[in-house]
Design a protein around this motif. Structure first.
Motif, PDB file in Angstrom:
ATOM      1  N   VAL A 206      43.368  44.818  34.626  1.00 49.35           N
ATOM      2  CA  VAL A 206      42.343  45.814  34.320  1.00 49.35           C
ATOM      3  C   VAL A 206      42.685  47.083  35.094  1.00 49.35           C
ATOM      4  N   LEU A 207      42.998  48.156  34.366  1.00 48.19           N
ATOM      5  CA  LEU A 207      43.293  49.455  34.981  1.00 48.19           C
ATOM      6  C   LEU A 207      42.093  50.378  34.758  1.00 48.19           C
ATOM      7  N   ALA A 208      41.667  51.077  35.803  1.00 43.55           N
ATOM      8  CA  ALA A 208      40.492  51.939  35.668  1.00 43.55           C
ATOM      9  C   ALA A 208      40.634  53.178  36.531  1.00 43.55           C
ATOM     10  N   GLY A 209      40.380  54.344  35.935  1.00 43.48           N
ATOM     11  CA  GLY A 209      40.379  55.588  36.687  1.00 43.48           C
ATOM     12  C   GLY A 209      39.232  55.623  37.680  1.00 43.48           C
ATOM     13  N   ASP A 210      39.492  56.086  38.892  1.00 43.07           N
ATOM     14  CA  ASP A 210      38.448  56.060  39.919  1.00 43.07           C
ATOM     15  C   ASP A 210      37.328  57.063  39.660  1.00 43.07           C
ATOM     16  N   GLN A 211      37.556  57.993  38.719  1.00 39.31           N
ATOM     17  CA  GLN A 211      36.515  58.951  38.337  1.00 39.31           C
ATOM     18  C   GLN A 211      36.095  58.768  36.873  1.00 39.31           C
ATOM     19  N   ASP A 212      36.434  57.634  36.292  1.00 36.83           N
ATOM     20  CA  ASP A 212      36.186  57.395  34.863  1.00 36.83           C
ATOM     21  C   ASP A 212      34.796  56.805  34.665  1.00 36.83           C
ATOM     22  N   LEU A 213      33.878  57.614  34.139  1.00 40.07           N
ATOM     23  CA  LEU A 213      32.505  57.154  33.920  1.00 40.07           C
ATOM     24  C   LEU A 213      32.439  56.058  32.863  1.00 40.07           C
ATOM     25  N   LEU A 214      33.374  56.077  31.901  1.00 35.28           N
ATOM     26  CA  LEU A 214      33.375  55.055  30.853  1.00 35.28           C
ATOM     27  C   LEU A 214      34.012  53.743  31.329  1.00 35.28           C
ATOM     28  N   ALA A 215      34.553  53.756  32.534  1.00 35.09           N
ATOM     29  CA  ALA A 215      35.124  52.540  33.117  1.00 35.09           C
ATOM     30  C   ALA A 215      34.423  52.199  34.428  1.00 35.09           C
ATOM     31  N   ALA A 216      33.115  52.445  34.469  1.00 32.96           N
ATOM     32  CA  ALA A 216      32.344  52.160  35.672  1.00 32.96           C
ATOM     33  C   ALA A 216      32.342  50.657  35.962  1.00 32.96           C
ATOM     34  N   GLU A 217      32.299  50.329  37.231  1.00 35.54           N
ATOM     35  CA  GLU A 217      32.247  48.932  37.700  1.00 35.54           C
ATOM     36  C   GLU A 217      33.310  48.046  37.038  1.00 35.54           C
ATOM     37  N   PRO A 218      34.561  48.461  37.075  1.00 37.02           N
ATOM     38  CA  PRO A 218      35.609  47.662  36.434  1.00 37.02           C
ATOM     39  C   PRO A 218      35.772  46.289  37.079  1.00 37.02           C
ATOM     40  N   GLU A 219      35.304  46.157  38.326  1.00 33.65           N
ATOM     41  CA  GLU A 219      35.397  44.860  38.997  1.00 33.65           C
ATOM     42  C   GLU A 219      34.554  43.805  38.274  1.00 33.65           C
ATOM     43  N   ARG A 220      33.499  44.231  37.603  1.00 35.79           N
ATOM     44  CA  ARG A 220      32.668  43.272  36.854  1.00 35.79           C
ATOM     45  C   ARG A 220      33.402  42.786  35.605  1.00 35.79           C
ATOM     46  N   LEU A 221      34.180  43.662  34.976  1.00 35.33           N
ATOM     47  CA  LEU A 221      34.991  43.243  33.836  1.00 35.33           C
ATOM     48  C   LEU A 221      36.074  42.284  34.300  1.00 35.33           C
ATOM     49  N   ALA A 222      36.760  42.626  35.387  1.00 35.60           N
ATOM     50  CA  ALA A 222      37.819  41.759  35.901  1.00 35.60           C
ATOM     51  C   ALA A 222      37.268  40.389  36.285  1.00 35.60           C
ATOM     52  N   ALA A 223      36.064  40.362  36.855  1.00 32.85           N
ATOM     53  CA  ALA A 223      35.464  39.097  37.277  1.00 32.85           C
ATOM     54  C   ALA A 223      35.093  38.215  36.092  1.00 32.85           C
ATOM     55  N   ALA A 224      34.859  38.837  34.933  1.00 34.79           N
ATOM     56  CA  ALA A 224      34.444  38.080  33.748  1.00 34.79           C
ATOM     57  C   ALA A 224      35.616  37.450  33.011  1.00 34.79           C
ATOM     58  N   ILE A 225      36.850  37.807  33.403  1.00 37.04           N
ATOM     59  CA  ILE A 225      38.054  37.264  32.763  1.00 37.04           C
ATOM     60  C   ILE A 225      38.801  36.439  33.808  1.00 37.04           C
ATOM     61  N   ALA A 226      39.002  35.174  33.509  1.00 39.99           N
ATOM     62  CA  ALA A 226      39.614  34.272  34.477  1.00 39.99           C
ATOM     63  C   ALA A 226      40.953  34.799  34.983  1.00 39.99           C
ATOM     64  N   GLY A 227      41.042  34.988  36.305  1.00 35.51           N
ATOM     65  CA  GLY A 227      42.307  35.385  36.926  1.00 35.51           C
ATOM     66  C   GLY A 227      42.701  36.840  36.752  1.00 35.51           C
ATOM     67  N   ALA A 228      41.840  37.669  36.162  1.00 33.29           N
ATOM     68  CA  ALA A 228      42.199  39.083  35.932  1.00 33.29           C
ATOM     69  C   ALA A 228      42.327  39.832  37.251  1.00 33.29           C
ATOM     70  N   ARG A 229      43.218  40.799  37.258  1.00 32.26           N
ATOM     71  CA  ARG A 229      43.456  41.616  38.450  1.00 32.26           C
ATOM     72  C   ARG A 229      43.089  43.059  38.147  1.00 32.26           C
TER      73      ARG A 229
END
Length: 260
Positions: A206-229
């Motif tokens: 999971v790649l996410a821009g640190d100022q990307d409003l459309l990719a807010a809380e990317p850690e929640r997306l990564a946590a929802a996919i087994a083993g995602a980084r």
């Protein structure tokens, strides 16, 4: 050598794709661009294709229905449900590929997640430009922009009347010479979404821009996919994909030894 053929997808719509041949030792990489963009805007001009090719990878890029050189129907029903994810599978059928790594950005990330959940030939996944909107809404983050606002921005006769949330999409569509009626149909068809994240069992980045409003809380997306980084990249929604850090993280991930 760059080749740009077309093929008939599952419903007969003709879609354009581009292939850059690389070394056979690596699994091919399929790129799916974001909303209102195309292969050139999302992947070539940002340096992503060049970086992947420098790493010896075969690169394939699909122009989504309604975008780029692909057909652009104005009927909203041609974009509903899982049609774009099925287009990815149809391209794998066309090319006779039994395994591929899939990379998607923004709308392309939503498509890539859905395609990976449904197609076992996708063995490796990287997403960019999305975050907790996938978890909470199954697609675009409705806290930031709503599909109806995007459609309104695209269809406005006077650009000065475009709602602020829709301005970036109108500017991008005009910059790439997009068919704004087709893109509005794409936006309206995407109002309801759901991705079975628990069905994704492949190595995922999971790649996410640190100022990307459309990719807010990317850690929640990564946590929802087994083993995602998760890797955070400098930039907002439009600029993160241009950062050398984006391409570097992608190359490192795609050339690492993963289960085949």
């Amino acid at each position: 050598m760059e080749v740009m053929p077309t093929f008939a997808s599952f419903d007969g719509l003709r879609l354009n794709y581009t292939v850059w041949e690389g070394e056979a030792a690596h699994r091919p990489v399929l790129l799916q661009h974001g909303f209102a963009a195309d292969t050139n805007a999302n992947w070539i001009s940002t340096g992503v294709v060049a970086a992947l090719r420098s790493a010896g990878l075969t690169v394939i890029s699909l122009d989504a229905r309604g975008h780029g050189r692909s057909e652009k129907p104005h009927d909203e029903c041609r974009y509903t449900g899982d049609s774009m994810a099925r287009d990815v599978s149809a391209l794998l059928d066309e090319l006779g590929l039994d395994e591929v790594s899939l990379v998607g950005y923004s709308m392309g990330a939503i498509i890539a997640l859905a395609a990976t959940a449904a197609d076992k030939r996708i063995r490796c996944l990287a997403t960019g430009g999305v975050g907790s909107g996938i978890v909470d809404f199954g697609g675009v983050d409705l806290r930031v922009v709503k599909p109806a606002e995007i459609a309104s921005a695209l269809l406005a006769e006077d650009p000065s009347t475009v709602p602020p949330s829709g301005v970036p999409f109108r500017l991008l569509a005009d910059a790439v010479g997009g068919d704004r009626q087709a893109l509005a149909a794409v936006a309206l068809a995407s109002q309801e979404g759901h991705v079975e994240l628990s069905s994704i069992g492949v190595p995922t980045l999971v790649l996410a821009g640190d100022q990307d409003l459309l990719a807010a809380e990317p850690e929640r997306l990564a946590a929802a996919i087994a083993g995602a980084r998760l890797v955070r990249i400098p930039g907002d929604h439009m600029t993160a994909v241009m950062s050398p850090a984006f391409s570097e993280a992608l190359v490192t991930f795609l050339t690492a030894p993963h289960p085949r």
